[in-house]
Design an enzyme around this catalytic site. Structure first.
Site, PDB file in Angstrom:
ATOM      1  N   ASP A  32       0.874  -1.163   0.000  1.00  0.00           N
ATOM      2  CA  ASP A  32       0.000   0.000   0.000  1.00  0.00           C
ATOM      3  C   ASP A  32       0.917   1.219   0.000  1.00  0.00           C
ATOM      4  OD1 ASP A  32      -2.346   1.602   0.325  1.00  0.00           O
ATOM      5  OD2 ASP A  32      -1.939   1.683   2.475  1.00  0.00           O
ATOM      6  N   ASP A  34      -0.033   5.100   1.002  1.00  0.00           N
ATOM      7  CA  ASP A  34      -0.215   5.990   2.149  1.00  0.00           C
ATOM      8  C   ASP A  34      -0.248   5.192   3.453  1.00  0.00           C
ATOM      9  OD1 ASP A  34      -1.126   8.806   0.833  1.00  0.00           O
ATOM     10  OD2 ASP A  34      -1.968   7.135  -0.297  1.00  0.00           O
TER      11      ASP A  34
END
Length: 241
Positions: A32, A34
């Site tokens: 991922d 953020d």
């Protein structure tokens, strides 16, 4: 380059054990963006507080905004203004927030401590890595370019790259197609329950980045993850040396 892992902490196992060589050995690690790969909260918080200033509201502290930083503009506007997308002024505030973010996308953003070393070690071992995020591509690409990692990633998949975003497995499976590695040979590291849902739906091992943007009341044991780590370098203990 990393010469020894003797000081690397051990991950907390939730659903499994260290992954041994053989049929399930890891050939790729997907991240991922953020709250997992990069600490983007300071610039996202600045964008939200810019929108609040436009409404003559005082800034919110970073600690308040940080747990929502993985939830996009919707999560930010909810914590900043208490509004949902059906609110009359939602789109106007969203435009203010996103315009500011677009022009200040990597002012204070940086990789999480240990992430650069982890990527270097994965590359040294010949393990592919890539990004799967729900962030729109118009922000994902320039951010990764600003960080200096866009060309090094085996794939960069954004929330609008395909018909479905996480927690749907489509972006995970598309990533596997792009990098040419089956899901069972991939780890996915994320800091949201959607990340684990997407990984599980795609038959990948999901790993929780507890150092990311996780709220204090989250019950991580219910996320059906393979393991939990508190530092990026702990991921190496999940991969056969």
């Amino acid at each position: 380059m990393i010469n020894s892992l003797s000081s690397t902490p051990s991950p907390e196992y939730v659903g499994g054990e260290p992954i041994s060589a053989g049929e399930g050995r890891i050939k790729a690690v997907l991240f991922d963006l953020d709250g997992t790969f990069a600490d983007t909260a300071p610039d996202l918080a600045a964008a939200l507080n810019h929108a609040r200033a436009a409404c003559q509201l005082p800034p919110l502290p970073l600690a308040t905004i940080r747990p929502q930083a993985s939830h996009g503009s919707r999560g930010l506007l909810k914590i900043g203004f208490g509004i949902e997308p059906d609110a009359p002024d939602y789109n106007a505030l969203r435009d203010i927030l996103l315009k500011h973010y677009e022009h200040n996308i990597c002012v204070h953003t940086q990789l999480f401590d240990g992430m650069a070393e982890l990527i270097a070690e994965l590359e040294h071992r010949g393990i592919k890595w890539g990004i799967i995020t729900n962030k729109p591509h118009s922000y994902t690409l320039p951010l990764m370019q600003a960080l200096g990692y866009a060309e090094r990633a085996a794939c960069l998949i954004s929330g609008d790259s395909y018909n479905n975003a996480k927690p749907h497995p489509e972006p995970m499976l598309r990533a596997c197609d792009i990098i040419g590695i089956a899901p069972e040979h991939c780890l996915y590291l994320g800091d949201d329950v959607r990340d684990m849902q997407a990984a599980n739906a795609a038959a990948m091992r999901g790993i929780i980045a507890r150092y990311g943007y996780i709220s204090a009341d989250a019950v991580l044991e219910t996320w059906n993850a393979h393991a939990i780590i508190d530092h990026p370098m702990e991921l190496l203990t999940l991969i056969t040396l």
